[in-house]
Design a protein around this motif. Structure first.
Motif, PDB file in Angstrom:
ATOM      1  N   PHE A   1      -3.075  -1.958  -5.998  1.00  0.00           N
ATOM      2  CA  PHE A   1      -1.749  -2.503  -6.282  1.00  0.00           C
ATOM      3  C   PHE A   1      -1.164  -3.205  -5.053  1.00  0.00           C
ATOM      4  CE2 PHE A   1       2.916  -2.072  -6.938  1.00  0.00           C
ATOM      5  CZ  PHE A   1       3.005  -2.821  -8.114  1.00  0.00           C
ATOM      6  N   ALA A   2      -1.444  -2.662  -3.879  1.00  0.00           N
ATOM      7  CA  ALA A   2      -0.944  -3.299  -2.650  1.00  0.00           C
ATOM      8  C   ALA A   2      -1.517  -4.706  -2.504  1.00  0.00           C
ATOM      9  CB  ALA A   2      -1.314  -2.448  -1.439  1.00  0.00           C
ATOM     10  N   PHE A   3      -2.805  -4.875  -2.759  1.00  0.00           N
ATOM     11  CA  PHE A   3      -3.414  -6.201  -2.640  1.00  0.00           C
ATOM     12  C   PHE A   3      -2.968  -7.127  -3.781  1.00  0.00           C
ATOM     13  CE2 PHE A   3      -6.117  -4.122   0.410  1.00  0.00           C
ATOM     14  CZ  PHE A   3      -6.385  -5.136   1.334  1.00  0.00           C
TER      15      PHE A   3
ATOM     16  N   LEU B   1       0.538 -11.761  -5.295  1.00  0.00           N
ATOM     17  CA  LEU B   1       1.699 -12.278  -6.015  1.00  0.00           C
ATOM     18  C   LEU B   1       2.761 -12.809  -5.058  1.00  0.00           C
ATOM     19  CD1 LEU B   1       2.083  -9.568  -8.819  1.00  0.00           C
ATOM     20  CD2 LEU B   1       1.107 -11.862  -9.022  1.00  0.00           C
ATOM     21  N   GLU B   2       2.893 -12.161  -3.894  1.00  0.00           N
ATOM     22  CA  GLU B   2       3.845 -12.656  -2.885  1.00  0.00           C
ATOM     23  C   GLU B   2       3.439 -14.040  -2.389  1.00  0.00           C
ATOM     24  OE1 GLU B   2       6.624 -11.412  -2.223  1.00  0.00           O
ATOM     25  OE2 GLU B   2       6.591  -9.243  -2.479  1.00  0.00           O
TER      26      GLU B   2
ATOM     27  N   GLY C   1      -1.041   7.761  -3.058  1.00  0.00           N
ATOM     28  CA  GLY C   1      -1.006   6.369  -3.507  1.00  0.00           C
ATOM     29  C   GLY C   1       0.123   5.593  -2.859  1.00  0.00           C
ATOM     30  N   THR C   2       1.298   6.225  -2.732  1.00  0.00           N
ATOM     31  CA  THR C   2       2.439   5.553  -2.109  1.00  0.00           C
ATOM     32  C   THR C   2       2.199   5.315  -0.618  1.00  0.00           C
ATOM     33  OG1 THR C   2       3.921   6.603  -3.710  1.00  0.00           O
ATOM     34  CG2 THR C   2       4.925   5.693  -1.723  1.00  0.00           C
ATOM     35  N   ILE C   3       1.595   6.288   0.056  1.00  0.00           N
ATOM     36  CA  ILE C   3       1.303   6.115   1.491  1.00  0.00           C
ATOM     37  C   ILE C   3       0.360   4.932   1.705  1.00  0.00           C
ATOM     38  CG2 ILE C   3       0.067   7.161   3.435  1.00  0.00           C
ATOM     39  CD1 ILE C   3       1.234   9.865   2.543  1.00  0.00           C
ATOM     40  N   ILE C   4      -0.694   4.852   0.910  1.00  0.00           N
ATOM     41  CA  ILE C   4      -1.652   3.746   1.071  1.00  0.00           C
ATOM     42  C   ILE C   4      -0.990   2.414   0.733  1.00  0.00           C
ATOM     43  CG2 ILE C   4      -3.772   2.760   0.096  1.00  0.00           C
ATOM     44  CD1 ILE C   4      -4.859   5.586  -0.105  1.00  0.00           C
TER      45      ILE C   4
ATOM     46  N   PHE D   1      -0.511  -0.862   3.589  1.00  0.00           N
ATOM     47  CA  PHE D   1      -0.972  -2.249   3.430  1.00  0.00           C
ATOM     48  C   PHE D   1       0.192  -3.208   3.256  1.00  0.00           C
ATOM     49  CE2 PHE D   1      -4.873   0.048   2.508  1.00  0.00           C
ATOM     50  CZ  PHE D   1      -5.807  -0.716   3.194  1.00  0.00           C
ATOM     51  N   THR D   2       1.317  -2.718   2.728  1.00  0.00           N
ATOM     52  CA  THR D   2       2.517  -3.558   2.681  1.00  0.00           C
ATOM     53  C   THR D   2       3.024  -3.819   4.091  1.00  0.00           C
ATOM     54  OG1 THR D   2       3.109  -2.684   0.508  1.00  0.00           O
ATOM     55  CG2 THR D   2       4.858  -3.730   1.775  1.00  0.00           C
ATOM     56  N   LEU D   3       2.893  -2.810   4.951  1.00  0.00           N
ATOM     57  CA  LEU D   3       3.318  -2.954   6.345  1.00  0.00           C
ATOM     58  C   LEU D   3       2.553  -4.077   7.045  1.00  0.00           C
ATOM     59  CD1 LEU D   3       5.339  -1.404   8.184  1.00  0.00           C
ATOM     60  CD2 LEU D   3       3.404  -0.060   8.993  1.00  0.00           C
ATOM     61  N   PHE D   4       1.277  -4.214   6.705  1.00  0.00           N
ATOM     62  CA  PHE D   4       0.462  -5.258   7.326  1.00  0.00           C
ATOM     63  C   PHE D   4       0.934  -6.660   6.950  1.00  0.00           C
ATOM     64  CE2 PHE D   4      -3.436  -2.252   7.411  1.00  0.00           C
ATOM     65  CZ  PHE D   4      -2.914  -1.617   8.531  1.00  0.00           C
TER      66      PHE D   4
END
Length: 427
Positions: free
Chosen positions: A33-35, A40-41, A120-123, A127-130
């Motif tokens: 989901f992060a990727f 989408l961003e 799941g939220t931590i992961i 990746f959102t932080l990156f």
């Protein structure tokens, strides 16, 4: 196809009882989901939301980094604390009740799902932080991803509150007994319903002179694909007798299969592939484990180190209900396909099951008049229950006689002996 389905079901039952099963699924979901959000961003998702609802999005890169970092650190602390609570629960349940309870507690989906939400939220947050650039302007920030990270963190806080509540309930003996009871009743009712659908008479041939084949594996005989074995029997015009009951621990080269006709190695291999072994036991696969667990809870409660007769009495109440349901099941188990009985399976007979439970309880509880009275009431209740086999009531009466004899030899006061004799006199 049946073999593939059986192997898949066996594998699924094995991994779902592992505490890391659901956390692993959520971790994979958070990663993907992060990727997806990063993609989408890049297509301008946040710009569209910024034009419509600008109040929901962070407008500064440093602020976004601070928020995500704070959420990430807090979630890691929550996860560590939650895992510590799970380990504490398992340790207390093992020491206070029975080590056999651990597989059932570990396989609790609620604990697994909550830990999975954390992971799941931590992961996702990592990746959102990156994807956040320090000092970035509002039109270049992944504002939607940051907003979702905040929402997921709030969900984790709510899940943590529920986790604390659920943990406080899970360690209570009534909750543990309820879970064991419900799982065993579900399994027993399922077996009884299958027996009702198959009106099988006890006309299975004598198996004493049949061809004998041996086990190829070590472990608990956990489950068996009866439909697959019946299909093999129908194809090869034979019948099969499984000589060991489910839940038995088997060693290699122990008699396991008897066949009316001689079988070659290929057919034997197909039959063995339809039988699953494991190193652990689950009530959902073998209802006999429920009797073992409740018996061990009673023995642990009556030990000098615990001395909790109230728990023993509660467990006897649950045992009474499960025994009453077991009396509606046949001692012999068969499998029919196309109106022909192809498979017979050895089972633990009611008399043997009742003896195993009562022998253990008698040894450690015969000195306690209250527990003995409770056991007599249990046996009296079972005696008046409708049973499929008259031998069930014979076994109950035998256990009453043995229990009374043992208790009278143990009691030192005449009042206890008199009360016991009067109670049995009403039998």
């Amino acid at each position: 196809m049946k073999y593939i389905y059986f192997k898949f079901l066996t594998f699924y039952n094995l991994i779902k009882s592992n505490i890391i099963f659901f956390p692993a699924l959520f971790a994979i979901g958070g990663f993907n989901f992060a990727f997806l959000m990063i993609y989408l961003e890049s297509k301008g998702l946040s710009n569209e939301l910024l034009n419509r609802v600008p109040q929901l999005l962070v407008e500064n890169g440093d602020t976004a980094l601070t928020i995500i970092s704070a959420c990430l650190g807090g979630l890691i602390s929550l996860m560590v604390f939650s895992f510590s609570m799970v380990m504490l629960l398992l340790s207390q349940a093992s020491s206070n009740f029975s080590p056999r309870l651990l597989p059932g507690l570990i396989s609790d989906k609620r604990h697994q799902v909550i830990l999975g939400i954390y992971l799941g939220t931590i992961i996702y947050n990592i990746f959102t932080l990156f994807s956040i650039e320090p000092g970035g302007e509002k039109y270049s920030l992944p504002g939607t991803s940051v907003l979702l990270a905040i929402i997921f963190t709030i969900i984790c806080l709510i899940a943590f509150i529920y986790f604390i509540h659920n943990m406080s309930q899970s360690i209570q003996i009534n909750t543990i007994l309820d879970r064991i009871y419900e799982e065993s009743v579900d399994r027993l009712q399922h077996i009884i319903e299958i027996e009702k659908e198959c009106d099988i008479k006890d006309d299975f041939p004598d198996t004493s002179n049949w061809n004998t084949y041996f086990s190829k594996n070590n472990g608990y005989f956990q489950n068996i694909s009866l439909s697959a074995i019946a299909e093999i029997c129908e194809k090869n015009s034979t019948k099969i007798y499984i000589t060991k009951p489910r839940g038995s621990y088997l060693l290699k080269n122990v008699s396991l299969i008897k066949s009316e006709k001689e079988l070659d190695e290929e057919i034997l291999s197909e039959i063995h592939s339809s039988i699953s072994f494991s190193r652990g036991e689950l009530i959902s696969d073998n209802y006999i484990l429920a009797f073992k667990q409740m018996t061990e809870i009673i023995l642990k409660a009556m030990s000098p180190g615990v001395n909790d007769p109230g728990t023993a009495i509660n467990a006897i109440d649950y045992l009474t209900e499960i025994f009453a349901l077991r009396m509606k099941k046949r001692d012999d188990e068969y499998y029919m396909q196309n109106e022909t009985v192809y498979v017979k399976i050895a089972t633990i007979k009611f008399s043997e099951l009742l003896y195993n439970v009562m022998a253990s309880i008698r040894t450690y509880c015969k000195h306690d008049p209250i527990i003995v009275q409770k056991l007599i009431w249990m046996l009296k209740h079972l005696y008046i229950q409708p049973a499929l086999n008259d031998q069930y009531k014979v076994a109950v009466k035998e256990e009453v006689e043995i229990l009374v004899k043992e208790a009278l030899n143990t009691y030192t006061t005449e009042k206890d002996k008199t009360i016991l004799k009067n109670l049995v006199g009403e039998f």
